[in-house]
Design an enzyme around this catalytic site. Structure first.
Site, PDB file in Angstrom:
ATOM      1  N   GLN A  83       0.845  -1.205   0.000  1.00 44.86           N
ATOM      2  CA  GLN A  83       0.000   0.000   0.000  1.00 44.86           C
ATOM      3  C   GLN A  83       0.878   1.251   0.000  1.00 44.86           C
ATOM      4  OE1 GLN A  83      -3.354   0.079  -0.075  1.00 44.86           O
ATOM      5  NE2 GLN A  83      -3.905  -2.030   0.411  1.00 44.86           N
TER       6      GLN A  83
ATOM      7  N   TYR B 121      -6.157 -12.241  -2.290  1.00 43.13           N
ATOM      8  CA  TYR B 121      -5.379 -11.136  -2.874  1.00 43.13           C
ATOM      9  C   TYR B 121      -4.534 -10.527  -1.750  1.00 43.13           C
ATOM     10  CZ  TYR B 121      -9.309 -11.473  -6.162  1.00 43.13           C
ATOM     11  OH  TYR B 121     -10.284 -11.919  -7.021  1.00 43.13           O
TER      12      TYR B 121
ATOM     13  N   CYS C 204     -10.299  -0.824  -4.211  1.00 46.68           N
ATOM     14  CA  CYS C 204      -9.748   0.451  -4.667  1.00 46.68           C
ATOM     15  C   CYS C 204     -10.521   0.967  -5.882  1.00 46.68           C
ATOM     16  CB  CYS C 204      -8.261   0.310  -4.999  1.00 46.68           C
ATOM     17  SG  CYS C 204      -7.934  -0.991  -6.193  1.00 46.68           S
TER      18      CYS C 204
HETATM   19  N1  SAH Z   1      -4.093  -7.044   0.568  1.00 47.61           N
HETATM   20  C1  SAH Z   1      -2.812  -6.634   0.080  1.00 47.61           C
HETATM   21  C2  SAH Z   1      -2.704  -6.519  -1.432  1.00 47.61           C
HETATM   22  C3  SAH Z   1      -3.822  -5.818  -2.141  1.00 47.61           C
HETATM   23  S1  SAH Z   1      -3.502  -5.349  -3.824  1.00 47.61           S
HETATM   24  C4  SAH Z   1      -2.366  -5.339   0.752  1.00 47.61           C
HETATM   25  O1  SAH Z   1      -3.168  -4.658   1.393  1.00 47.61           O
HETATM   26  O2  SAH Z   1      -1.175  -5.008   0.649  1.00 47.61           O
HETATM   27  C5  SAH Z   1      -4.117  -6.671  -4.737  1.00 47.61           C
HETATM   28  C6  SAH Z   1      -3.205  -7.874  -4.797  1.00 47.61           C
HETATM   29  O3  SAH Z   1      -3.863  -8.847  -5.592  1.00 47.61           O
HETATM   30  C7  SAH Z   1      -1.855  -7.646  -5.452  1.00 47.61           C
HETATM   31  O4  SAH Z   1      -0.853  -8.129  -4.595  1.00 47.61           O
HETATM   32  C8  SAH Z   1      -1.908  -8.472  -6.739  1.00 47.61           C
HETATM   33  O5  SAH Z   1      -0.655  -9.041  -7.081  1.00 47.61           O
HETATM   34  C9  SAH Z   1      -2.900  -9.543  -6.356  1.00 47.61           C
HETATM   35  N2  SAH Z   1      -3.654 -10.198  -7.444  1.00 47.61           N
HETATM   36  C10 SAH Z   1      -4.025  -9.698  -8.643  1.00 47.61           C
HETATM   37  N3  SAH Z   1      -4.794 -10.567  -9.304  1.00 47.61           N
HETATM   38  C11 SAH Z   1      -4.931 -11.655  -8.518  1.00 47.61           C
HETATM   39  C12 SAH Z   1      -5.628 -12.883  -8.633  1.00 47.61           C
HETATM   40  N4  SAH Z   1      -6.348 -13.173  -9.701  1.00 47.61           N
HETATM   41  N5  SAH Z   1      -5.554 -13.774  -7.617  1.00 47.61           N
HETATM   42  C13 SAH Z   1      -4.820 -13.487  -6.506  1.00 47.61           C
HETATM   43  N6  SAH Z   1      -4.149 -12.352  -6.346  1.00 47.61           N
HETATM   44  C14 SAH Z   1      -4.203 -11.435  -7.325  1.00 47.61           C
END
Ligand code: SAH
Length: 475
Positions: A300, A331, A430
């Site tokens: 973030q 994610y 987001c």
């Molecule tokens: N919750 C975390 C990351 C959120 S951003 C935080 O707060 O830091 C979204 C994340 O989803 C990213 O790390 C991206 O690499 C991942 N992502 C994107 N597409 C995805 C999918 N199909 N399955 C799993 N993760 C995914």
């Protein structure tokens, strides 16, 4: 359509290109442009705010709406402020820095409400919404920057930000939302390029070397990481050493890296990284949890607000301190939310698609002595359904947290979550539009909204983060 047909079509418009009009700005669009009407014709004008009376020149005219360029402000709105940044108007980074911060927050809250109602079909969405969480000091908040590098007309090196809807570069020497350290880093990289005749990348011909300068600065640790994205598969030892000599002058430098990207693409980072100095990651804290963050992993960008965002996730996820819940964090990135959740859960399972982020997540769990977490690498919409099927529907979740990228969740994932029947879902988003679309699906499949909270992670821009608490109606 032929050119003459096009012309005819355009001449049907009440106004045409270069017409000058006086417009009262009444509203603000999702892209941050002011909106006004002249005789029922809608005009979008960048850099204006509701309450402004402005003279505009039409730059694009469609049948029912057009775009105008702000020529002069005849009367300023009470909500207009002078941006701190001298290039706020040209730069594509901050779309609404000229709107008072209080009104920026109101704009974001309304944007989320409108999406929930219009796209999500949620009636009177305001009743679920808690006040937006703003920043006390909404400047210099970003811990990550990715500066494009290009050659200027006079052969000098240009480093900065893209102007709105273009790839021409606006210098970023005094950016008010970035970390202050970036100015010195840019200066040193430019020196290195000039002294060693290293060319900037040229998008048109895909020639030259330096494409982007990526920086990350630890909010608590103050550590600095610099990653230079180059249009090559390697950099010779002499140039690498000269780069390290330059950048090791930066205070608290922890890592200097190269990222190789030879593709003809707008995607900034390539897949391969070479560490030239330090251990290849940045270390930082959110609350009392320490994280190691490698350059290819998501983290973030606003550390002050991230703490508030994650506290909201915890508040929405748990009612008590019983530590009896099984949680899935989908994610999960480098496991940031997972480790926060683990302190209050029996077990947390995280799923993330980027392998480097999963490596970080596993290391971060160890680093903090947290053992009730397990991470899986893969697409959430594949990993979760396949685990569910393989277990014969036996994998369980009391709470599911999702934090997808802008496009939201795949329906295959939502269907499996519904089959897993968690008592609660916490949706971190987001993008209010994809959030609203996914909420509509969840509302039609056994869940009800309890609370919504927006959090301003991206001050002065049109972006907004939201957290939604949903509960199963069968509870
Ligand atoms: N919750 C975390 C990351 C959120 S951003 C935080 O707060 O830091 C979204 C994340 O989803 C990213 O790390 C991206 O690499 C991942 N992502 C994107 N597409 C995805 C999918 N199909 N399955 C799993 N993760 C995914």
């Amino acid at each position: 359509m032929s050119k003459s047909q096009q012309k005819n079509k355009e001449s049907n418009t009440p106004y045409k290109k270069d017409d000058e009009l006086l417009v009262n700005i009444e509203d603000i669009s999702v892209n941050g442009e002011g909106i006004g009407h002249v005789d029922g014709y809608t005009i979008f004008v960048k850099d204006t705010v509701p309450g402004d009376l402005v003279k505009v020149k039409i730059i694009k005219a469609k049948k029912t709406y057009g775009y105008g360029r702000l020529m002069e402000i005849e009367k300023e709105s009470e909500d207009r402020v002078k941006p701190l940044c001298a290039v706020a108007r040209q730069c594509g980074g901050c779309q609404i820095q000229h709107l008072s911060y209080e009104k920026q927050l109101l704009f974001k809250q309304n944007h989320v409400k409108n999406c929930l109602e219009r796209i999500g079909g949620i009636e009177d969405a305001e009743k679920y919404m808690e006040p937006i969480i703003g920043m006390e000091n909404p400047y210099f908040y970003r811990n990550k920057a990715q500066f494009p590098v290009a050659e200027g007309k006079d052969g000098s090196v240009n480093v900065g930000f893209y102007a709105g809807r273009s790839h021409s570069i606006i210098p970023a020497d005094n950016c008010y939302i970035q970390a202050k350290e970036n100015g010195e880093i840019i200066k040193l990289v430019k020196e290195w390029m000039n002294e060693n005749r290293v060319k900037a990348y040229d998008e048109k011909y895909q020639s030259g070397i330096v494409r982007h300068i990526m920086t990350r600065v630890g909010f608590v640790t103050k550590e600095v990481m610099v990653c230079i994205v180059i249009n090559s598969t390697n950099l010779n030892d002499k140039l690498s050493k000269a780069l390290v000599d330059k950048l090791s002058k930066v205070n608290n430098i922890a890592s200097i890296m190269l990222n190789f990207n030879t593709d003809n693409t707008n995607v900034i980072l390539g897949q391969k990284v070479q560490v030239l100095y330090g251990n290849g990651y940045l270390s930082d804290y959110i609350g009392d949890i320490q994280y190691h963050i490698s350059p290819l992993s998501f983290y973030q960008v606003n550390p002050v607000q991230t703490k508030k965002l994650y506290d909201t996730v915890l508040e929405y996820a748990f009612d008590d301190d019983n530590k009896d819940k099984v949680v899935w964090d989908l994610y999960c990135g480098i496991g940031t939310i997972s480790l926060f959740l683990a302190k209050k859960a029996k077990m947390v399972y995280g799923v993330e698609i980027v392998p480097e982020a999963i490596d970080d997540a596993r290391n971060n769990a160890k680093l903090n002595d947290i053992y009730n977490v397990q991470f899986f690498c893969g697409a959430a919409e594949e990993v979760v359904p396949s685990k569910y099927e393989m277990s014969g529907g036996a994998i369980s979740a009391d709470i599911v947290v999702v934090d997808p990228p802008r496009k939201g969740c795949d329906e295959k994932l939502l269907s499996t979550i519904a089959l897993m029947k968690p008592e609660r879902i916490v949706y971190v988003s987001c993008d209010p539009s994809s959030l609203a679309r996914d909420l509509k699906w969840l509302l039609a499949n056994g869940y009800e909204i309890k609370k919504v909270r927006t959090c301003d992670q991206f001050c002065h821009t049109i972006h907004v983060e939201s957290v939604v608490k949903l509960e199963s109606v069968n509870n």
